[in-house]
Design an enzyme around this catalytic site. Structure first.
Site, mmCIF file in Angstrom:
data_model
loop_
_atom_site.group_PDB
_atom_site.id
_atom_site.type_symbol
_atom_site.label_atom_id
_atom_site.label_comp_id
_atom_site.label_asym_id
_atom_site.label_seq_id
_atom_site.Cartn_x
_atom_site.Cartn_y
_atom_site.Cartn_z
ATOM 1 N N HIS A 48 31.830 40.774 47.711
ATOM 2 C CA HIS A 48 31.627 41.051 49.138
ATOM 3 C C HIS A 48 32.197 42.428 49.499
ATOM 4 O O HIS A 48 32.816 43.095 48.681
ATOM 5 C CB HIS A 48 32.306 39.974 49.972
ATOM 6 N N HIS A 274 44.356 49.797 41.648
ATOM 7 C CA HIS A 274 43.481 49.073 40.719
ATOM 8 C C HIS A 274 44.265 47.993 39.957
ATOM 9 O O HIS A 274 44.136 47.859 38.750
ATOM 10 C CB HIS A 274 42.852 50.096 39.768
#
Ligand SMILES: Cc1cc2nc3c(=O)[nH]c(=O)nc-3n(C[C@H](O)[C@H](O)[C@H](O)COP(=O)(O)OP(=O)(O)OC[C@H]3O[C@@H](n4cnc5c(N)ncnc54)[C@H](O)[C@@H]3O)c2cc1C
Ligand SMILES: O=C(O)[C@@H]1CCCCN1
Length: 388
Positions: A48, A274
């Site tokens: 999403h 990350h």
């Protein structure tokens, strides 16, 4: 419960990978069912959000090679549907000039003749204003890179799948898989049969694989997706040709920080770390670690002086990591008509169209278009974390 319907193939999980796989199967005239546990669209998995980076800049050649065709497949989907899915922005890769990681990015780009611009310390700020290049860092731009409109891409590919006759059933959780020549798939609504099954369940992959006697060394982490406010609107805007960027490593930690220009939320730049903390995908909101946000705040204050160093919006997403950060694209070792696409390790979105093609080939028993050895399950057999 008796079997409700028979399909050529059932794809479990309607994230980016399952949706592209189902679309490819339908294109190959296969009667295909795509099952999703949540009401679509949803924000509880990994696919999403409004944007993702697309790039050819990688440390390994095999990803760059796959991206050559993948760009064409994204463009083909845009042409088929008339929907814009990609915007070119370039990707600025920064890292210690002499480090192995930075050099690997640079070499892969150059070896594969990807259009690039190498920026020197002297001309850096002329091309990339309002960014501080750390002492000793080099900078190279992958010109072909850009952003993908993620939510829109998902809707588009699911719509195309349905146009081709494919069936999507959302809010229908798979509760059991019984391997066999006809695989039986039980859901909250009934039992289906199929000649082959593709499992693309993102963070829930091991939950489903448990029904087939297999566990992979996957780790699910929660990512805080942070948006930072521009002090002067549009300073880092896509329209001002501000690129996506990625640090191969940095002062803060030996992990990537990356960002996307302001675009989807006016005045807000997306900058994330990350890495995240381990979470249960059904309990992700209970994971409240924000140490990544501290790292980002220090980075923003130091290197992006025209941003407010306090995140304005924090959203949530999950990575499903393999030990080597490469994907799993393979047939189940004991049941060849069960195909697995998993462990996309925070960088799988851009590959959606090619992963769909490869998982479709595997489920049809065809020779895959690419050498899948980096993605095979057997690579984990020597790894102590593997439960195989
Ligand atoms: C913050 C963030 C930034 C990222 N940035 C980039 C980027 O810039 N570029 C890039 O290329 N990639 C990026 N990625 C990675 C990329 O988004 C993922 O690799 C990709 O979305 C993984 O897709 P998936 O289909 O495997 O998983 P998911 O999207 O999680 O899909 C799996 C689906 O399976 C369903 N499911 C699970 N179990 C069941 C069940 N029992 N029954 C029915 N359905 C089930 C789930 O509900 C879910 O919808 C990023 C990821 C995150 C989190
Ligand atoms: O796949 C990508 O391009 C990005 C790079 C940085 C981390 C998140 N994923």
């Amino acid at each position: 419960m008796s079997t409700k319907e028979e399909y050529d193939c059932i794809v479990i999980g309607a994230g980016v990978q399952g949706s592209f796989t189902a679309y490819q199967l339908a294109k190959n005239n296969k009667k295909t069912l795509l099952l999703e546990q949540f009401v679509l669209p949803h924000t509880r998995g990994s696919s999403h959000g409004q944007t993702r980076i697309i790039r050819k800049a990688y440390e390994q050649d095999f990803y760059t090679h796959m991206m050559e065709e993948c760009y064409q497949l994204w463009a083909q989907l845009e042409r088929e549907t008339g929907v814009k899915l990609y915007r070119q922005t370039g990707l600025l890769v920064m890292g210690p000039e002499k480090s192995e990681n930075y050099q690997m990015f640079k070499n892969t780009l150059q070896k594969n003749k990807v259009p690039t611009v190498v920026l020197s310390r002297d001309n850096f700020s002329q091309h990339i204003p309002h960014v501080t290049l750390a002492e000793g860092d080099g900078a190279v731009v992958d010109i072909t890179a850009g952003v993908l409109y993620a939510d829109r891409a998902l809707r588009t590919v699911q719509g195309q799948f349905q146009k081709l006759g494919g069936v999507i059933r959302d809010k229908e959780k798979v509760t059991d898989i019984k391997p066999g020549p006809t695989v039986k798939v039980s859901t909250s609504a009934g039992v289906y049969g199929a000649k082959s099954v593709v499992i693309t369940a993102g963070p829930w992959a091991n939950r489903l694989l448990a029904h087939t006697g297999l566990q992979l060394p996957l780790e699910v982490v929660k990512i805080n997706v942070c948006y930072w406010k521009e002090k002067v609107p549009d300073t880092y805007n896509v329209k001002k040709r501000f690129p996506c960027f990625l640090l191969t490593e940095g002062e803060e930690a030996n992990e990537h920080i990356y960002g996307l220009p302001s675009n989807e939320y006016p005045g807000l730049v997306k900058i994330c770390y990350h890495m995240g903390s381990v979470t249960d995908p059904d309990q992700r909101d209970k994971q409240t670690d924000r140490s990544d946000i501290d790292i980002l705040q220090r980075y923003v204050a130091r290197c992006l002086p025209k941003l407010d160093p306090e995140p304005a919006v924090v959203e949530t997403c999950m990575y499903t990591l393999t030990p080597d950060r490469h994907f799993v694209l393979d047939c189940h070792p004991a049941h060849r008509n069960i195909v697995i696409g998993a462990g996309f390790s925070g960088h799988g979105f851009k590959f959606g169209p090619i992963i769909g093609k490869l998982l479709c080939e595997l489920s049809l028993g065809e020779v895959p278009s690419y050498d899948l050895s980096p993605f095979r399950i057997r690579r984990f057999q020597a790894n102590p974390k593997s439960a195989l």
